[in-house]
Design a protein around this motif. Structure first.
Motif, short mmCIF file in Angstrom:
data_model
loop_
_atom_site.label_atom_id
_atom_site.label_comp_id
_atom_site.label_asym_id
_atom_site.label_seq_id
_atom_site.Cartn_x
_atom_site.Cartn_y
_atom_site.Cartn_z
N ILE A 177 -39.48 -5.05 0.57
CA ILE A 177 -38.95 -3.69 0.61
C ILE A 177 -37.61 -3.58 -0.09
O ILE A 177 -36.87 -4.55 -0.23
N ASP A 178 -37.29 -2.36 -0.52
CA ASP A 178 -35.97 -2.03 -1.02
C ASP A 178 -35.10 -1.60 0.16
O ASP A 178 -35.58 -0.97 1.10
N TYR A 179 -33.84 -1.97 0.08
CA TYR A 179 -32.87 -1.51 1.08
C TYR A 179 -31.52 -1.52 0.39
O TYR A 179 -30.74 -2.47 0.49
N ASP A 180 -31.25 -0.46 -0.36
CA ASP A 180 -30.11 -0.45 -1.27
C ASP A 180 -28.85 0.11 -0.62
O ASP A 180 -28.90 0.88 0.34
N ALA A 181 -27.69 -0.27 -1.18
CA ALA A 181 -26.42 0.34 -0.79
C ALA A 181 -26.49 1.84 -1.10
O ALA A 181 -27.16 2.24 -2.04
N PRO A 182 -25.86 2.67 -0.27
CA PRO A 182 -24.88 2.32 0.78
C PRO A 182 -25.48 2.13 2.16
O PRO A 182 -24.73 2.12 3.14
N ALA A 183 -26.79 2.02 2.29
CA ALA A 183 -27.38 1.76 3.60
C ALA A 183 -26.75 0.51 4.20
O ALA A 183 -26.63 -0.52 3.52
N PRO A 184 -26.30 0.54 5.45
CA PRO A 184 -25.55 -0.59 6.02
C PRO A 184 -26.44 -1.81 6.27
O PRO A 184 -27.52 -1.70 6.84
N LEU A 185 -25.94 -2.96 5.85
CA LEU A 185 -26.69 -4.20 6.09
C LEU A 185 -26.85 -4.47 7.57
O LEU A 185 -27.86 -5.06 8.00
N SER A 186 -25.89 -4.06 8.39
CA SER A 186 -26.01 -4.29 9.82
C SER A 186 -27.26 -3.64 10.40
O SER A 186 -27.89 -4.17 11.32
N ALA A 187 -27.65 -2.49 9.85
CA ALA A 187 -28.88 -1.82 10.32
C ALA A 187 -30.12 -2.59 9.89
O ALA A 187 -31.10 -2.68 10.64
N LEU A 188 -30.07 -3.16 8.70
CA LEU A 188 -31.20 -4.00 8.26
C LEU A 188 -31.36 -5.20 9.18
O LEU A 188 -32.45 -5.52 9.63
N TRP A 189 -30.24 -5.86 9.48
CA TRP A 189 -30.29 -7.08 10.29
C TRP A 189 -30.66 -6.79 11.75
O TRP A 189 -31.09 -7.69 12.47
N ALA A 190 -30.52 -5.54 12.17
CA ALA A 190 -30.88 -5.18 13.54
C ALA A 190 -32.38 -4.97 13.70
O ALA A 190 -32.87 -4.89 14.83
N ASN B 9 -36.38 -5.66 13.91
CA ASN B 9 -37.17 -6.73 14.53
C ASN B 9 -38.41 -7.09 13.71
O ASN B 9 -39.26 -7.84 14.20
N ASP B 10 -38.50 -6.55 12.47
CA ASP B 10 -39.70 -6.81 11.67
C ASP B 10 -39.39 -7.58 10.39
O ASP B 10 -40.18 -7.58 9.45
N LEU B 11 -38.25 -8.25 10.36
CA LEU B 11 -37.90 -9.03 9.17
C LEU B 11 -38.65 -10.36 9.18
O LEU B 11 -38.53 -11.14 10.13
N GLY B 12 -39.41 -10.60 8.13
CA GLY B 12 -40.11 -11.87 8.02
C GLY B 12 -39.41 -12.84 7.11
O GLY B 12 -39.52 -14.07 7.26
N LEU B 13 -38.66 -12.30 6.14
CA LEU B 13 -37.96 -13.14 5.17
C LEU B 13 -36.85 -12.30 4.56
O LEU B 13 -37.07 -11.60 3.57
N ALA B 14 -35.67 -12.35 5.15
CA ALA B 14 -34.57 -11.50 4.70
C ALA B 14 -33.27 -12.27 4.71
O ALA B 14 -33.02 -13.07 5.62
N MET B 15 -32.43 -12.02 3.71
CA MET B 15 -31.13 -12.65 3.64
C MET B 15 -30.22 -12.04 4.71
O MET B 15 -30.12 -10.82 4.83
N MET B 16 -29.56 -12.89 5.47
CA MET B 16 -28.65 -12.42 6.52
C MET B 16 -27.32 -13.17 6.38
O MET B 16 -27.31 -14.39 6.19
N CYS B 17 -26.22 -12.44 6.49
CA CYS B 17 -24.91 -13.06 6.50
C CYS B 17 -24.87 -14.15 7.57
O CYS B 17 -25.42 -13.98 8.67
N GLY B 18 -24.23 -15.27 7.27
CA GLY B 18 -24.21 -16.38 8.20
C GLY B 18 -23.51 -16.08 9.51
O GLY B 18 -23.84 -16.67 10.55
N LEU B 19 -22.54 -15.14 9.50
CA LEU B 19 -21.80 -14.84 10.72
C LEU B 19 -22.67 -14.15 11.77
O LEU B 19 -22.75 -14.64 12.91
#
Length: 281
Positions: A48-61, A63-73
């Protein structure tokens, strides 16, 4: 564009590499690489696309991510949750400074024509940062700067400018003179230098932080053991797949590794210890 907020999650896992989609062409290459890995793993998931300015925090929240880059923190901060994200793999950047390891740095940069030669030369100026809770754009820089504070010099900068959001925001703020010094995720920086050299040339590095574990590819969806194994095998296979060689070269990738999730725990401790707000540095 297939963008779904957490309230509209997919019935099956999805894949995304927004964190390191530094340019439109880099985004396209990441999508091609992820699609290749999913096909090899026999997983009919959408990239999927998930472009700026959509907040990454919402992407990481989600529950359906199968393979997504996440900040290490945020990954480190969620390790002890009842259902923590699953670490699938981590990129191995190909430039020599990464030493073939799944690590990255925070490059501390100034405008290319600025008179500064050392980090100390920027003290007394204006420091910028992306987000206070970003590892590369906030926490790592703050911890690095704290080591320069002394009783005789409790304040390093006269002003701090935050909410620059991402690396492009830092470069733009430097180019326009809003700030004197700021942080860049080194792998993102290298991708910009490779694909948008004119834009990247507006700044130069005067210091870099010690290496930290690079943002991993994770799953927040529940994966069967066999699905996880197939996904990891596919990502490891990217290093030797001849059809992917041009993509890997453009992405500055040597391949992927499967680090221990515990390698990321120190990031949470670092964030907890970075107690001085930028406005007080």
């Amino acid at each position: 564009m297939n963008v779904m907020p957490p309230s509209e999650e997919s019935a099956q896992p999805v894949a995304n590499a927004r964190m390191y989609s530094a340019t439109p062409s880099v985004k396209a290459d990441w999508k091609q690489l992820l699609a290749w890995a999913l096909a090899r793993a026999g997983l009919p998931w959408n990239v999927i696309d998930y472009d700026a300015p959509a907040p990454l925090s919402a992407l990481w929240a989600r529950n359906d991510l199968g393979l997504a880059m996440m900040c290490g923190l945020p990954f480190a901060q969620r390790i002890n949750e009842a259902r923590p994200p699953t670490l699938v793999a981590a990129p191995l950047p190909s430039p020599a400074r990464y030493g073939g390891k799944p690590v990255y740095f925070t490059d501390i940069v100034v405008r290319a024509d600025a008179p500064y030669r050392t980090l100390e030369d920027t003290f007394g100026g204006v420091v910028g940062y992306t987000l206070a809770d970003s590892m590369s754009g906030g926490v790592a820089l703050r911890r690095h700067l704290e080591s320069y504070r002394t009783a005789a010099r409790p304040r390093l900068y006269r002003e701090a400018v935050g909410d620059l959001i991402h690396a492009r925001g830092v470069i733009e703020a430097l180019a326009t003179g809003r700030i004197d010094v700021g942080p860049l995720d080194s792998y993102y920086h290298d991708l910009l230098r490779r694909h948008e050299p004119g834009f990247a040339a507006q700044v130069r590095i005067i210091a870099s932080t010690p290496a930290l574990p690079i943002p991993p590819l994770v799953a927040t969806a529940t994966l069967h053991k066999d699905e996880l194994a197939r996904l990891r095998e596919a990502l490891l296979a990217t290093a030797a797949a001849p059809e992917l060689a041009p993509v890997m070269e453009r992405l500055l990738l040597a391949g992927f590794a499967i680090p221990d999730p515990a390698d990321y725990r120190p990031l949470a401790a670092m964030a907890a210890a970075a107690a001085t707000p930028f406005e007080e540095l």
